[in-house]
Motif scaffolding. Structure first.
Motif, PDB file in Angstrom:
ATOM      1  N   ALA A  80       0.808  -1.217   0.000  1.00 30.39           N
ATOM      2  CA  ALA A  80       0.000   0.000   0.000  1.00 30.39           C
ATOM      3  C   ALA A  80       0.842   1.268   0.000  1.00 30.39           C
ATOM      4  O   ALA A  80       0.431   2.294  -0.553  1.00 30.39           O
ATOM      5  CB  ALA A  80      -0.932   0.000   1.211  1.00 30.39           C
ATOM      6  N   ARG A  99      -6.350   2.847   2.970  1.00 33.05           N
ATOM      7  CA  ARG A  99      -5.616   2.365   1.790  1.00 33.05           C
ATOM      8  C   ARG A  99      -5.120   0.938   2.003  1.00 33.05           C
ATOM      9  O   ARG A  99      -5.160   0.111   1.100  1.00 33.05           O
ATOM     10  CB  ARG A  99      -4.449   3.313   1.509  1.00 33.05           C
ATOM     11  CG  ARG A  99      -3.633   2.974   0.275  1.00 33.05           C
ATOM     12  CD  ARG A  99      -2.556   4.039   0.049  1.00 33.05           C
ATOM     13  NE  ARG A  99      -1.635   3.629  -0.985  1.00 33.05           N
ATOM     14  CZ  ARG A  99      -1.848   3.770  -2.288  1.00 33.05           C
ATOM     15  NH1 ARG A  99      -2.979   4.317  -2.695  1.00 33.05           N
ATOM     16  NH2 ARG A  99      -0.972   3.372  -3.168  1.00 33.05           N
ATOM     17  N   HIS A 154      -8.002  -1.355   1.426  1.00 29.95           N
ATOM     18  CA  HIS A 154      -8.257  -1.506  -0.015  1.00 29.95           C
ATOM     19  C   HIS A 154      -7.289  -2.506  -0.629  1.00 29.95           C
ATOM     20  O   HIS A 154      -7.681  -3.364  -1.439  1.00 29.95           O
ATOM     21  CB  HIS A 154      -8.102  -0.154  -0.719  1.00 29.95           C
ATOM     22  CG  HIS A 154      -9.181   0.828  -0.374  1.00 29.95           C
ATOM     23  ND1 HIS A 154      -9.234   2.093  -0.915  1.00 29.95           N
ATOM     24  CD2 HIS A 154     -10.249   0.736   0.452  1.00 29.95           C
ATOM     25  CE1 HIS A 154     -10.286   2.735  -0.443  1.00 29.95           C
ATOM     26  NE2 HIS A 154     -10.916   1.924   0.392  1.00 29.95           N
TER      27      HIS A 154
END
Length: 376
Positions: free
Chosen positions: A14, A73, A76
């Motif tokens: 990330a 993030r 995700h």
């Protein structure tokens, strides 16, 4: 149950290309404690995804972008890490966006091959057709897209964290970033964007956030069933890149007869065609495909794309960026040109760039890219 070591693995993914951002730096100062808090919040079902950022980019055209804090993030990327093999298994091989090895250049090359195949090496009639999906991201139905993702997890995923994936997917896709974000740029920047293309003007439950990895993946899946249905017809070929659909057909009349059914199937997903952007021509006329003009066996850069690249040099002169930022920006344009039959335009671009930044950059003719002076 989500494991701390898995979050650590995903964290390194990330933060790639984000280590200089303020949010990334703050998180990295005590990332172990941050990952522990994130792990506990997911497993205790207290995780929220309400801290986001909004801004506008203008190149190549004005567009609203949403970013999110590092904790979100990471989630995700965790979803992508677990589901990427399933996406690759389920997605049509005619869908090219947000997939490794299936990007812009691959889409253009595939379309060239489709034209060559359907026209029997340019000896028979074939027609090129371009359809555009109107407001594809801003008009997406959140619950339809979420149901598709949850069904995907239920049918194909077998890990111990299956329920956690469902929970994280629900939180991330229902985050409603337009009402849970901070704006760090002047609101006047949004004047360049049509109101119907901004999530700030959409009701709750409508709109996909450009910039969120979970939404990039979800919108790649959104019309996947329609694309696979189109693949079942032997008189046409189709490729999809985000909101653009390109076809080659040997029977124009049969394709046009399909249009009502195409509209109907898309309407079930609340997707509409942009009726003002419909192109249908014989392949010999050439077709504009993803910024590239295709005509017979040649590929050309679109005139407006070249003018935009040349104008970018003028903009960079006034902004005076760092040598590294300058190199990356110019090489992004060179990357497009050198994949096309555009030697003359490439050299014109290089000449102008070197005239403006010859003290910072050098041109590497062997690799056909810019390097920082002294590091070539």
């Amino acid at each position: 149950m989500v494991k701390l070591e898995d979050l650590l693995t995903v964290y390194y993914r990330a933060r790639a290309n984000k280590r200089r951002s303020n949010d990334s730096v703050r998180f990295e100062m005590d990332f172990k404690a941050g990952l522990l808090r994130l792990c506990e919040s997911i497993n205790s079902r207290t995780f929220t995804a309400c801290s986001n950022y909004a801004f506008v980019v203008t190149d190549p055209k004005p567009r609203e972008i949403f970013a999110t804090r590092m904790e979100n993030r990471i989630v995700h990327h965790y979803l992508d890490w677990r589901l990427r093999p399933i996406y690759e298994q389920v997605l049509s091989d005619r869908s090219f966006n947000n997939r490794k090895g299936m990007g812009l250049h691959k889409a253009i090359e595939t379309y060239r091959n489709d034209i060559r195949e359907m026209s029997d090496c340019y000896t028979k009639d074939a027609w090129c057709i371009h359809l555009d999906l109107k407001g594809y991201f801003p008009n997406a139905d959140v619950e339809i897209a979420l149901k598709q993702q949850l069904d995907l997890i239920e049918r194909f995923y077998e890990g111990d964290d299956k329920d956690d994936l469902k929970y994280m997917m629900k939180v991330c896709m229902r985050a409603d970033p337009a009402r849970n974000c901070r704006v760090f740029v002047p609101r006047s920047d949004w004047s360049a964007i049509s109101p119907e293309k901004s999530l700030f003007n959409k009701p709750v439950g409508t709109g996909a956030a450009i910039g969120f990895l979970c939404w990039q993946n979800a919108m790649g899946m959104y019309i996947n069933d329609v694309v696979k249905w189109l693949q079942s017809f032997d008189f046409l070929r189709v490729i999809v890149f985000v909101d653009d659909l390109y076809f080659v057909t040997t029977d124009k009349a049969r394709f046009l007869a399909l249009m009502p059914e195409i509209r109907y199937r898309l309407s079930l997903l609340k997707v509409k065609l942009n009726e003002k952007k419909f192109y249908c021509q014989h392949y010999s006329k050439g077709i504009m495909c993803l910024g590239t003009m295709l005509k017979f066996g040649r590929r050309y850069m679109k005139n407006t794309s070249f003018k935009r690249a040349m104008h970018k040099i003028d903009i960079l002169v006034t902004k005076k960026p760092s040598a590294e930022s300058l190199m990356c920006s110019l090489n992004s344009h060179i990357g497009m040109m050198k994949n096309l039959e555009q030697y003359g335009r490439t050299m014109a671009f290089v000449a102008k760039a070197m005239g403006a930044f010859g003290d910072l950059l050098v041109w590497n003719e062997t690799r056909r890219c810019f390097n920082i002076a002294g590091n070539a």
